[in-house]
Design an enzyme around this catalytic site. Sequence first.
Site, PDB file in Angstrom:
ATOM      1  N   THR A 202       0.577  -8.465  -7.076  1.00 12.10           N
ATOM      2  CA  THR A 202       1.636  -9.264  -7.813  1.00 12.10           C
ATOM      3  C   THR A 202       0.855  -9.590  -9.243  1.00 12.10           C
ATOM      4  O   THR A 202       0.159  -9.283  -9.540  1.00 12.10           O
ATOM      5  CB  THR A 202       1.621 -10.537  -6.887  1.00 12.10           C
ATOM      6  OG1 THR A 202       2.833 -11.346  -7.438  1.00 12.10           O
ATOM      7  CG2 THR A 202       0.493 -11.536  -6.727  1.00 12.10           C
ATOM      8  N   THR A 203       2.108 -10.221  -9.832  1.00 14.75           N
ATOM      9  CA  THR A 203       1.669 -10.587 -11.196  1.00 14.75           C
ATOM     10  C   THR A 203       2.138 -12.117 -11.421  1.00 14.75           C
ATOM     11  O   THR A 203       3.453 -12.058 -11.348  1.00 14.75           O
ATOM     12  CB  THR A 203       1.983  -9.936 -12.365  1.00 14.75           C
ATOM     13  OG1 THR A 203       1.392  -8.362 -12.092  1.00 14.75           O
ATOM     14  CG2 THR A 203       1.496 -10.392 -13.577  1.00 14.75           C
TER      15      THR A 203
END
Length: 284
Positions: free
Chosen positions: A65-66
Site C-alpha cells: 500500500t501507499t
Amino acid sequence: MWGETFDDFENDEGEMAMAKQNLIAEPARADFTFAKLPLGIQPVDFMKTHFAETAGKSMQFRKGTTTLAFVYEPATPADKGGIIVAVDSRASSGEYISSKSVMKILDIGDRMVATMAGGAADCQFWTRIVAKYCTLYELREKTSITVSAASKYFANTLYGYRGQGLSVGSMVAGYDKKGPQIFKVDSEGDRCQLKVCSVGSGSLNAYGILDNHYKPKMTDDEARKLGLRAIMHATYRDSGSGGVCNLCHITPTEKIRLPPMDVSKLWYEFADELGRDITYNPVE
C-alpha cells in the site's frame, strides 16, 4: 391470517394443527446473490498453483500500500492550509490483487482520520476501537479529544498486543486546538509526530516526490496536486499499490474528501505537463 390465534381454531382440530405446523416450521433458507468474479480469475486454481505443497511457497501473503500525509501553511489569504492525506486503493495478498477499491482513510472524528497500511482486518478493527473511544471521550468530557490523545490511546492499545502477529502501520492526522498534527503509529506501539509522513510498501517512492516538492507554505491546489502526484508515482513503481487515489483535506473548520482520481489518468496528465509522449507505438 394476521391477528388470528389458536382460540379461533378450537372448533376445528384440523385447522388448528395446520396453523401450529405453519408457526413452528423452519424459516426458508435465505437466498444470497453474490457478484461474480471477473473473467479469468479462479481463486481455487490460483491458490493451488501458488501455495500448494508442490508449489514450494509458504502461505505468507505480502501486503502492499501507499499512504501519506503532510502539514502545510496557507500561502495566500485565500488558502485554508491544514493537512493533506492521500492514499491508494489496492488491497493485495501476495501476487493476488484482492480489491481495487479499498478506502484507506478512516474517520475517527469530525476533523480527524486514520490511514490503513498493513493487514486490512487489523487496521479496520483497531481503528473502530479508537473511534469508539474518541466518541465516548467527547460525550463524557463535553469536549473534543486532541489528536495527540487519540494517537496515544491507539499506540497504548497496540502495545498491549505486541508480538502477537498484528500488522498495523497507521497515521492519525487531524486538526485540534493545537493546530494540525500527524502521528505515526505501528503495531509495536511506536508513536512519533511528523510534519511529512508516508507509510507502506510504496512509501520510498512517495518520499522521493515529497522530499523534492514539499514546501512548508503552499496554496491549496499545490498541496492537493503534490499528494496526488506522490501517490501516482508510488503506484507506478510499487506492485502492491494501485487503483485510485483518495485524498482528504483537513482544514481548521472542515474535512473535505475529494472524488477518487484514477492513477492512470494522473500519469498521462503528468506526462503532458513534462511534454513527454508515453504512448506505446510498437515498431513494425
